[in-house]
Design an enzyme around this catalytic site. Sequence first.
Site, PDB file in Angstrom:
ATOM      1  N   ASP A 128       0.902  -1.033   0.042  1.00 49.01           N
ATOM      2  CA  ASP A 128      -0.132   0.262  -0.150  1.00 49.01           C
ATOM      3  C   ASP A 128       0.711   1.015   0.351  1.00 49.01           C
ATOM      4  O   ASP A 128       1.989   1.445   0.612  1.00 49.01           O
ATOM      5  CB  ASP A 128      -0.971  -0.055   1.160  1.00 49.01           C
ATOM      6  CG  ASP A 128      -1.540   1.274   1.463  1.00 49.01           C
ATOM      7  OD1 ASP A 128      -1.386   1.793   0.554  1.00 49.01           O
ATOM      8  OD2 ASP A 128      -2.559   1.777   2.396  1.00 49.01           O
ATOM      9  N   VAL A 129       1.079   2.046  -0.629  1.00 50.31           N
ATOM     10  CA  VAL A 129       2.483   3.132  -1.021  1.00 50.31           C
ATOM     11  C   VAL A 129       1.855   4.381  -0.626  1.00 50.31           C
ATOM     12  O   VAL A 129       2.817   4.901   0.133  1.00 50.31           O
ATOM     13  CB  VAL A 129       2.335   3.861  -2.950  1.00 50.31           C
ATOM     14  CG1 VAL A 129       2.496   2.258  -3.799  1.00 50.31           C
ATOM     15  CG2 VAL A 129       0.682   4.188  -2.984  1.00 50.31           C
ATOM     16  N   TYR A 186      -8.713  15.025  -6.909  1.00 55.18           N
ATOM     17  CA  TYR A 186      -7.516  13.686  -8.634  1.00 55.18           C
ATOM     18  C   TYR A 186      -6.539  15.005  -8.724  1.00 55.18           C
ATOM     19  O   TYR A 186      -5.848  14.482  -9.388  1.00 55.18           O
ATOM     20  CB  TYR A 186      -8.550  13.355  -9.241  1.00 55.18           C
ATOM     21  CG  TYR A 186      -7.880  12.006 -10.237  1.00 55.18           C
ATOM     22  CD1 TYR A 186      -7.260  11.341  -9.835  1.00 55.18           C
ATOM     23  CD2 TYR A 186      -7.018  12.781 -11.921  1.00 55.18           C
ATOM     24  CE1 TYR A 186      -6.278  10.317 -10.553  1.00 55.18           C
ATOM     25  CE2 TYR A 186      -6.650  12.239 -12.138  1.00 55.18           C
ATOM     26  CZ  TYR A 186      -6.125  11.076 -12.412  1.00 55.18           C
ATOM     27  OH  TYR A 186      -5.610  10.382 -12.604  1.00 55.18           O
ATOM     28  N   LYS A 196      -2.868  15.237  -8.397  1.00 53.43           N
ATOM     29  CA  LYS A 196      -2.016  15.067  -9.517  1.00 53.43           C
ATOM     30  C   LYS A 196      -0.252  16.202  -9.909  1.00 53.43           C
ATOM     31  O   LYS A 196       0.309  15.923 -10.681  1.00 53.43           O
ATOM     32  CB  LYS A 196      -2.150  14.229 -10.736  1.00 53.43           C
ATOM     33  CG  LYS A 196      -2.629  13.510 -11.055  1.00 53.43           C
ATOM     34  CD  LYS A 196      -1.881  11.868 -10.832  1.00 53.43           C
ATOM     35  CE  LYS A 196      -2.458  10.744 -10.603  1.00 53.43           C
ATOM     36  NZ  LYS A 196      -0.851   9.725 -10.710  1.00 53.43           N
ATOM     37  N   THR A 226      -7.520   0.915 -18.874  1.00 53.49           N
ATOM     38  CA  THR A 226      -6.941   0.517 -18.191  1.00 53.49           C
ATOM     39  C   THR A 226      -8.243   0.037 -17.215  1.00 53.49           C
ATOM     40  O   THR A 226      -9.758   0.865 -17.516  1.00 53.49           O
ATOM     41  CB  THR A 226      -5.991   1.447 -17.202  1.00 53.49           C
ATOM     42  OG1 THR A 226      -6.682   2.269 -16.598  1.00 53.49           O
ATOM     43  CG2 THR A 226      -5.068   1.835 -18.393  1.00 53.49           C
TER      44      THR A 226
END
Length: 266
Positions: free
Chosen positions: A66-67, A174, A178, A209
């Site tokens: 889990d980053v 989001y 980013k 994806t």
Amino acid sequence: MNQQEAPAGRFAGQVALVTGGGSGIGAAVARQLAAEGAARVHVADLNLPNATAVADSIGGRAHAVDVADSAAVDRLVADVLADGDRLDVVVHTAGVDDPDAKARILAAQESGDPVDVLCELDDEAWRRVCSINLDGTFHVLRAAVRAMRPRGGGAIVTVGSSAGFDTLVGYPHYAASKAGVHALSQSVAKEVIAHGIRVNTVAPGPVDTPMAARTPEAVRKAMEKSGAIGYASAEDLADTICYLASPTAKNIVGAVLLSNGGRFTV
């Protein structure tokens, strides 16, 4: 250029780590690294069965991580070093979006009402996106640089987003996460090039994806029409990422390379 046509040997003898490698862009990167000669590809993902399937298909090694958990990332890199005493390439593709926000965007699109996400966005949803996308990138960059610096070199590629430049209505968390990945990666790139470590970022537009598959169809179609080229494939992004990670890109440091099908330029 697809994986089969790529020149062999750019990563000959190197040890690579791919986070988010169990599916999508990460899986495509892991396969291309192996196809281009990497001695060992470590495939890390929150979903261990997915990571294992990819790793088994290329003779690599799977890890669960889990980053967002800095200690878990440190343990992951320590395991990689214990396996082969080196780490040459790190590609960090792990990240999340927000299906609930996408559903609200769709509802506004269908009703003709203004998008209303911000006022309904709770702290938990904000922290989930930022802790994985931005904090996770910090954790991976720090651990990777600590591992690479004693050897005097390495290449790291992070994954940002075109949304960090051309922000999407109804996607503030989001877009912010980013944009943070871009700035963080560029700052680290300037610092660690003194140690021979190159850091670069790719900023995709829409990519086909499993994460994109959760986008409502009407929203997906609108995004697909927004550029000269439709959704990119995971292999398209793997080509770009592997270029940035390879010696071919030895003069590229701190770049945020748009891969968005002509939607906009900066």
